[in-house]
Design an enzyme around this catalytic site. Structure first.
Site, PDB file in Angstrom:
ATOM      1  N   THR A 187       0.889  -1.164   0.000  1.00 56.48           N
ATOM      2  CA  THR A 187       0.000   0.000   0.000  1.00 56.48           C
ATOM      3  C   THR A 187       0.923   1.209   0.000  1.00 56.48           C
ATOM      4  O   THR A 187       2.130   1.027   0.162  1.00 56.48           O
ATOM      5  CB  THR A 187      -0.837  -0.075   1.300  1.00 56.48           C
ATOM      6  OG1 THR A 187      -1.805  -1.092   1.148  1.00 56.48           O
ATOM      7  CG2 THR A 187      -1.507   1.201   1.681  1.00 56.48           C
ATOM      8  N   ARG A 215     -14.951  -5.977  -0.683  1.00 53.22           N
ATOM      9  CA  ARG A 215     -14.211  -5.905   0.588  1.00 53.22           C
ATOM     10  C   ARG A 215     -13.578  -4.511   0.763  1.00 53.22           C
ATOM     11  O   ARG A 215     -12.974  -3.966  -0.146  1.00 53.22           O
ATOM     12  CB  ARG A 215     -13.118  -6.973   0.601  1.00 53.22           C
ATOM     13  CG  ARG A 215     -12.217  -6.958   1.858  1.00 53.22           C
ATOM     14  CD  ARG A 215     -10.920  -6.212   1.615  1.00 53.22           C
ATOM     15  NE  ARG A 215      -9.975  -6.384   2.715  1.00 53.22           N
ATOM     16  CZ  ARG A 215      -8.818  -5.730   2.797  1.00 53.22           C
ATOM     17  NH1 ARG A 215      -8.472  -4.864   1.862  1.00 53.22           N
ATOM     18  NH2 ARG A 215      -8.016  -5.929   3.811  1.00 53.22           N
ATOM     19  N   GLY A 217     -10.861  -2.407   3.174  1.00 58.70           N
ATOM     20  CA  GLY A 217      -9.806  -2.642   4.168  1.00 58.70           C
ATOM     21  C   GLY A 217      -9.716  -1.533   5.192  1.00 58.70           C
ATOM     22  O   GLY A 217     -10.633  -0.720   5.360  1.00 58.70           O
ATOM     23  N   ASP A 218      -8.578  -1.482   5.866  1.00 54.98           N
ATOM     24  CA  ASP A 218      -8.370  -0.526   6.953  1.00 54.98           C
ATOM     25  C   ASP A 218      -8.076   0.896   6.472  1.00 54.98           C
ATOM     26  O   ASP A 218      -8.301   1.867   7.192  1.00 54.98           O
ATOM     27  CB  ASP A 218      -7.184  -0.975   7.816  1.00 54.98           C
ATOM     28  CG  ASP A 218      -5.901  -1.116   6.988  1.00 54.98           C
ATOM     29  OD1 ASP A 218      -5.954  -1.706   5.888  1.00 54.98           O
ATOM     30  OD2 ASP A 218      -4.852  -0.611   7.421  1.00 54.98           O
ATOM     31  N   THR A 238       0.187  -0.094   7.028  1.00 53.09           N
ATOM     32  CA  THR A 238       0.130  -1.044   5.929  1.00 53.09           C
ATOM     33  C   THR A 238       0.240  -2.457   6.498  1.00 53.09           C
ATOM     34  O   THR A 238       1.016  -2.707   7.409  1.00 53.09           O
ATOM     35  CB  THR A 238       1.225  -0.790   4.881  1.00 53.09           C
ATOM     36  OG1 THR A 238       1.175  -1.831   3.899  1.00 53.09           O
ATOM     37  CG2 THR A 238       2.618  -0.726   5.480  1.00 53.09           C
ATOM     38  N   GLY A 239      -0.570  -3.349   5.966  1.00 53.24           N
ATOM     39  CA  GLY A 239      -0.570  -4.724   6.462  1.00 53.24           C
ATOM     40  C   GLY A 239      -1.926  -5.344   6.246  1.00 53.24           C
ATOM     41  O   GLY A 239      -2.751  -4.803   5.501  1.00 53.24           O
ATOM     42  N   GLY A 241      -5.315  -5.685   6.508  1.00 50.42           N
ATOM     43  CA  GLY A 241      -6.254  -4.659   6.949  1.00 50.42           C
ATOM     44  C   GLY A 241      -7.301  -5.097   7.955  1.00 50.42           C
ATOM     45  O   GLY A 241      -7.700  -4.304   8.815  1.00 50.42           O
TER      46      GLY A 241
HETATM   47  N1  ASP Z   1      -3.834  -2.538   4.497  1.00 51.04           N
HETATM   48  C1  ASP Z   1      -4.185  -2.824   3.129  1.00 51.04           C
HETATM   49  C2  ASP Z   1      -5.556  -3.457   3.118  1.00 51.04           C
HETATM   50  O1  ASP Z   1      -5.809  -4.326   3.929  1.00 51.04           O
HETATM   51  C3  ASP Z   1      -3.236  -3.723   2.426  1.00 51.04           C
HETATM   52  C4  ASP Z   1      -1.771  -3.486   2.667  1.00 51.04           C
HETATM   53  O2  ASP Z   1      -1.396  -2.529   3.324  1.00 51.04           O
HETATM   54  O3  ASP Z   1      -0.964  -4.302   2.200  1.00 51.04           O
HETATM   55  O4  ASP Z   1      -6.350  -3.134   2.277  1.00 51.04           O
END
Ligand code: ASP
Length: 325
Positions: A187, A215, A217-218, A238-239, A241
């Site tokens: 991200t 969907r 995400g966060d 980032t991660g 979500g």
């Molecule tokens: N956080 C993002 C999501 O879940 C994805 C990512 O940061 O890799 O949409």
């Protein structure tokens, strides 16, 4: 005279307090996603391409901050640059959903007044971060989704593109691989403190590779993947979500500073390497506090990242074992 000495003593104590501008005039950090990466998974050429992409975005942000632009303008500018770079999973380089489409999320937040804007599940907005800013500044809402977000953006001069704009071979093939096994990707985000001491955060993503249609995400959830508050810090995450939403990661970092008096580093570490790492919440955050301190915290083996401040401290890095600041 009787009051003069105590007054002088109070004035002396106040002068010892760190002021907003004490250590650095401005600070910036950005990320291009985190995950469990190891050096063997990259060619030297790929590493250099990522570092160059991070450096170009960082240089834009540094220049704008040193010229006195607001942190809000700068986080949007930097995220737009990263959105336009197909290496990153945002804008042009967005991953595909399970049914082969692109659904992008983005959010921006102004630490001065806690104003925020976000878009989710959009498939035809070239730079979702600018649509998020439009929602924040022009609409009475915080979050617009899908076709409604696109309609509102088009009505207000934001550039729309045909959905084929988001097609990249790399992401298409990674969907094909992911259809065999679950996978995720990075991200982009930016946090900054400007010369006024104001904080802002911006995050933009294509979401998780192979995610189910619809969907969210966060990233566009204020307090989960994006948060900024002049009293504490600005955070972009980032991660995975789903965990960042459940643990309200970005707001938790701010709350630990606000209510428990933790430093930025302690707060980011407590959340990212504490409760988040106990679950599958693999990833990281970039954060800056009102003093201009920067934190680049991750529980994964890598995070594409860059940082700089007005004292000349700066760098870009990918793997966890590289120096941070
Ligand atoms: N956080 C993002 C999501 O879940 C994805 C990512 O940061 O890799 O949409």
């Amino acid at each position: 005279m009787k009051y003069l000495l105590p007054l002088l003593f109070v004035a002396f104590l106040m002068s010892c307090q760190p002021s907003n501008q004490a250590s650095t005039e401005w600070s910036i950090a950005l990320h291009g996603g985190a995950g469990n990466m190891n050096r063997n998974g990259f060619t030297q050429e790929q590493i250099e391409q990522y570092e160059e992409g991070l450096q170009i975005a960082l240089d834009k942000g540094k220049k704008a901050l040193s010229e006195g632009q607001s942190s809000l303008d700068v986080v949007e500018l930097v995220v737009r640059e990263l959105e336009n770079n197909p290496l990153f999973n945002a804008g042009k380089g967005a991953v595909f959903t399970n049914d082969g489409r692109n659904e992008l999320d983005a959010a921006i937040m102004d630490g001065r007044d806690l104003n925020a804007g976000a878009v989710a599940g959009v498939g035809d907005i070239k730079n979702p971060i600018s649509a998020a800013r439009l929602v924040m500044e022009q609409s009475p809402h915080v979050l617009l989704i899908g076709k409604g977000a696109s309609k509102y953006s088009a009505e207000n001069g934001i550039e729309l593109v045909d959905s084929s704009y988001f097609y990249t071979d790399k992401r298409w093939h990674s969907l094909q691989r992911a259809l065999q096994r679950a996978g995720k990707n990075g991200t982009v985000g930016c946090v900054a403190m400007d010369k006024n001491g104001d904080l802002a955060a911006a995050t933009s993503t294509g979401g998780m590779n192979n995610k189910r249609y619809g969907r969210v995400g966060d990233v566009p959830i204020i307090g989960a993947g994006t948060y900024a508050n002049n009293n504490t810090c600005a955070v972009s995450a980032t991660g995975h979500g789903e965990y960042y939403i459940r643990y309200t990661v970005a707001h938790d970092i701010s709350a630990l500073m606000e209510y428990k008096g933790l430093s930025l580093k302690e707060a980011a570490n407590a959340v990212v390497n504490g409760k988040l790492s106990n679950e599958a919440g693999n990833g990281g955050v970039i954060a800056v506090d009102k003093m201009g301190n920067i934190s680049l915290e991750m529980n994964s083996t890598g995070m594409f990242r860059g940082w700089a401040n007005s004292n000349g401290v700066e760098g870009v890095a990918i793997f966890r074992d590289e120096i941070n600041q």
